[in-house]
Design an enzyme around this catalytic site. Structure first.
Site, PDB file in Angstrom:
ATOM      1  N   ASP A  87       0.827  -1.209   0.000  1.00  0.00           N
ATOM      2  CA  ASP A  87       0.000   0.000   0.000  1.00  0.00           C
ATOM      3  C   ASP A  87       0.863   1.263   0.000  1.00  0.00           C
ATOM      4  OD1 ASP A  87      -1.490  -2.234   0.811  1.00  0.00           O
ATOM      5  OD2 ASP A  87      -2.954  -0.992   1.840  1.00  0.00           O
ATOM      6  N   HIS A  89      -1.060   4.603  -0.505  1.00  0.00           N
ATOM      7  CA  HIS A  89      -2.071   5.473   0.095  1.00  0.00           C
ATOM      8  C   HIS A  89      -1.741   6.956  -0.003  1.00  0.00           C
ATOM      9  CE1 HIS A  89      -5.045   2.689   1.521  1.00  0.00           C
ATOM     10  NE2 HIS A  89      -4.140   1.937   2.121  1.00  0.00           N
ATOM     11  N   ASP A 117      -3.863  -0.121  -3.724  1.00  0.00           N
ATOM     12  CA  ASP A 117      -4.068   0.934  -2.722  1.00  0.00           C
ATOM     13  C   ASP A 117      -3.080   2.076  -2.940  1.00  0.00           C
ATOM     14  OD1 ASP A 117      -6.198  -0.409  -1.673  1.00  0.00           O
ATOM     15  OD2 ASP A 117      -5.422  -0.530   0.366  1.00  0.00           O
ATOM     16  N   ASP A 120      -6.154   7.407  -1.466  1.00  0.00           N
ATOM     17  CA  ASP A 120      -6.853   7.575  -0.190  1.00  0.00           C
ATOM     18  C   ASP A 120      -5.880   7.727   0.979  1.00  0.00           C
ATOM     19  OD1 ASP A 120      -9.515   7.726  -0.929  1.00  0.00           O
ATOM     20  OD2 ASP A 120      -9.800   5.552  -0.908  1.00  0.00           O
ATOM     21  N   ARG A 121      -6.390   8.329   2.047  1.00  0.00           N
ATOM     22  CA  ARG A 121      -5.682   8.574   3.300  1.00  0.00           C
ATOM     23  C   ARG A 121      -4.676   9.707   3.181  1.00  0.00           C
ATOM     24  NH1 ARG A 121      -6.835   5.593   7.711  1.00  0.00           N
ATOM     25  NH2 ARG A 121      -8.425   4.045   7.299  1.00  0.00           N
ATOM     26  N   ASN A 149      -8.304  -2.640  -2.845  1.00  0.00           N
ATOM     27  CA  ASN A 149      -9.699  -2.382  -2.480  1.00  0.00           C
ATOM     28  C   ASN A 149     -10.032  -0.886  -2.500  1.00  0.00           C
ATOM     29  OD1 ASN A 149      -8.027  -2.227  -0.050  1.00  0.00           O
ATOM     30  ND2 ASN A 149      -9.934  -1.955   1.075  1.00  0.00           N
ATOM     31  N   HIS A 150      -9.015  -0.012  -2.420  1.00  0.00           N
ATOM     32  CA  HIS A 150      -9.282   1.435  -2.464  1.00  0.00           C
ATOM     33  C   HIS A 150      -9.401   1.969  -3.885  1.00  0.00           C
ATOM     34  CE1 HIS A 150      -9.075   3.068   1.703  1.00  0.00           C
ATOM     35  NE2 HIS A 150      -8.591   1.855   1.921  1.00  0.00           N
ATOM     36  N   HIS A 198      -3.837  -8.322  -3.743  1.00  0.00           N
ATOM     37  CA  HIS A 198      -3.919  -7.237  -2.753  1.00  0.00           C
ATOM     38  C   HIS A 198      -4.415  -7.741  -1.399  1.00  0.00           C
ATOM     39  CE1 HIS A 198      -4.336  -3.298  -1.002  1.00  0.00           C
ATOM     40  NE2 HIS A 198      -5.552  -3.646  -0.611  1.00  0.00           N
ATOM     41  N   ARG A 252     -14.166  -6.203   8.418  1.00  0.00           N
ATOM     42  CA  ARG A 252     -14.180  -5.464   7.154  1.00  0.00           C
ATOM     43  C   ARG A 252     -15.593  -5.169   6.669  1.00  0.00           C
ATOM     44  NH1 ARG A 252      -9.019  -3.525   5.854  1.00  0.00           N
ATOM     45  NH2 ARG A 252      -7.481  -5.172   6.098  1.00  0.00           N
ATOM     46  N   HIS A 279      -2.631  -4.753   2.010  1.00  0.00           N
ATOM     47  CA  HIS A 279      -3.974  -4.595   2.596  1.00  0.00           C
ATOM     48  C   HIS A 279      -4.009  -4.312   4.097  1.00  0.00           C
ATOM     49  CE1 HIS A 279      -8.262  -4.769   2.429  1.00  0.00           C
ATOM     50  NE2 HIS A 279      -8.417  -5.967   2.947  1.00  0.00           N
TER      51      HIS A 279
END
Length: 507
Positions: A87, A89, A117, A120-121, A149-150, A198, A252, A279
């Site tokens: 990730d 992010h 990923d 995001d964040r 998943n993002h 992922h 989740r 993840h």
């Protein structure tokens, strides 16, 4: 590119170079000498200085990269040497560190597999996407992406990537990038012995052919094989034991937990030795799930490449480096980045708590004529008496005391005064601890602050953000599949990791 001018020479931090004044021009971004490929090195430096590219150039960059992504299958097949990245992010400045020769390797000479990923964040997700797309266009046979998943519409709206797109560009740009994410492959076989995904495996995954049959060109569903590849997790148990092979992943909000039985069955059936996935945030940047005993190769390896995740975790980042059938873990620390106000807030919105505090203070001073006998801690009696003397309210107050209407009017004023005093305290806490309050709010499963936390003040907020395991658990809840009614929110906190750095090496 020209930097922002400083005609009156009043820039406060003169050692920090100002950002570029204009977006990177098309002739610089796509020079003739590169035959319509982006100059990724110039772009890297431009974005590092907080520069932008025009919307037209961004659309061209993504459209060109989409042509490459469409031609890749659901499952990639790669051989070492290879660097595997977890990730990111939106942590652009940590991505630059990762791409250095001493960490992941120079993209000109290193084969990369990114496990998803990207967004995001962090506050620089668009910069991450731009740079990685530019590098892939220059090295299409050595730079590969998998979907996380993002990389979907639900999570990017729930967290902050959509807000970032609207802040830096517009809705059309956001939709264009979401369509591009729909093209990402889902899995990779490395050296014919490892599967890289992922999230994890699925009850619906019997063979690699099952992944190849998926229609990946759309938003991931909330259940099924496609969902599980992005969302499932290994069970957090030293022996990998479960009551059965699968357990519903209630943390989740979708998919499954899998353990040693399901993992070994899948690996043996497909002649593989390990599952490599991302993840999950890890304190050391990685985790070896040695469910089959300490001597054998780990059944599952989790890799996480976003150091100091969300600017509060104090975790290391890590990448996996394959070379000559040898696996090495390379850790790295975070890189400082330019400060942005939370949620891309503008200075006027950010200043509202300051203004509200001052207005509340003015209101407090206007109505402080409460009961002399009130010994409430929130009401400063000396201030009240001083204000009465200055305004001549003592006589009026004494007349009220001797009159018959003392009770109701005095009680009413006292309640107003107590209310405003409480509001002053809350506004002061919000102003001084605004970032901590937002982080704590993100850590709470229902996105609401614990009752009374603002009244308790700074110490209570700090205590609530202190523990890594609590923060990680809260963050996993924050990562659950959102319903359409939920609203975007972010952040969490953990303890500082130890300085012991391990460099595991396995044949």
């Amino acid at each position: 590119m020209d930097v922002l001018k400083d005609p009156v020479n009043d820039r406060q931090v003169k050692t920090l170079k100002p950002p570029p004044h204009r977006p990177l021009s098309k002739n610089l971004m796509f020079p003739d000498k590169l035959k319509n490929k982006p100059d990724w090195k110039l772009l890297k430096d431009h974005l590092q200085r907080e520069g932008r590219i025009a919307k037209e150039e961004l659309f061209k960059l993504v459209a060109d990269c989409n042509k490459l992504l469409k031609n890749e299958g659901n499952v990639l097949y790669l051989q070492d040497p290879l660097t595997v990245v977890g990730d990111i992010h939106g942590q652009y400045y940590d991505l630059l560190k990762l791409l250095e020769p001493k960490v992941g390797g120079n993209p000109e000479t290193t084969k990369y597999l990114f496990l998803g990923d990207f967004v995001d964040r962090g506050s620089y997700s668009i910069e991450v996407v731009i740079l990685l797309y530019a590098i892939k266009l220059n090295y299409p046979n050595t730079i590969y992406f998998l979907r996380g998943n993002h990389e979907c519409r639900q999570l990017t709206a729930f967290f902050n990537f959509k807000d970032e797109c609207l802040y830096k560009y517009d809705q059309e740009t956001y939709e264009m990038l979401m369509d591009s994410f729909d093209l990402f492959p889902l899995a990779c076989i490395i050296n014919s012995k490892f599967i890289a995904i992922h999230g994890g495996i699925s009850p619906d995954l019997k063979s690699i052919e099952d992944i190849k049959k998926l229609d990946r060109y759309h938003e991931p569903p909330r259940s099924g094989l496609f969902c599980d590849l992005l969302w499932s997790d290994p069970v957090d148990h030293d022996q990998g034991n479960l009551d059965g092979q699968w357990k519903s992943n209630e943390v989740r909000g979708c998919s499954w937990f899998f353990g040693i039985d399901a993992s070994m069955k899948f690996l043996q059936r497909n002649s593989l030795i390990s599952i490599i996935r991302a993840h999950e945030a890890q304190l050391d940047g990685y985790k070896m799930h040695r469910w089959n005993g300490g001597q054998d190769f780990p059944v599952v390896i989790t890799i996480f490449s976003a150091p100091n995740y969300c600017d509060v975790y104090n975790n290391r980042g890590a990448v996996i480096k394959f070379e000559n059938n040898t696996l090495n873990i390379q850790q790295f620390q975070y890189t400082p980045h330019p400060y942005l106000l939370p949620n891309f807030m503008d200075i006027f919105t950010w200043s509202i708590p300051f203004v509200a505090e001052k207005i509340t203070e003015m209101l407090y001073n206007l109505i402080q004529a409460g009961d002399q006998g009130d010994d409430d801690d929130d009401v400063n009696q000396e201030d009240i008496e001083q204000f009465k003397q200055m305004t001549g309210q003592n006589k009026q107050f004494n007349k009220q005391q001797s009159g018959g209407s003392t009770g109701k009017s005095t009680e009413k004023l006292k309640n107003k005064l107590k209310f405003v005093a409480t509001m002053m305290k809350l506004q002061k806490t919000l102003r001084e601890e605004s970032e901590s309050v937002m982080k704590l709010k993100g850590a709470c499963p229902d996105k609401r602050l614990p009752k009374g936390i603002l009244s308790a003040g700074k110490t209570a907020i700090s205590d609530a953000l202190a523990d890594f395991n609590v923060a990680k658990t809260a963050d996993i809840v924050n990562e659950k599949m959102p319903s359409q009614a939920q609203v975007p929110q972010q952040s969490i906190a953990i303890k500082k990791p130890s300085n012991n750095t391990q460099q595991p090496k396995k044949k």
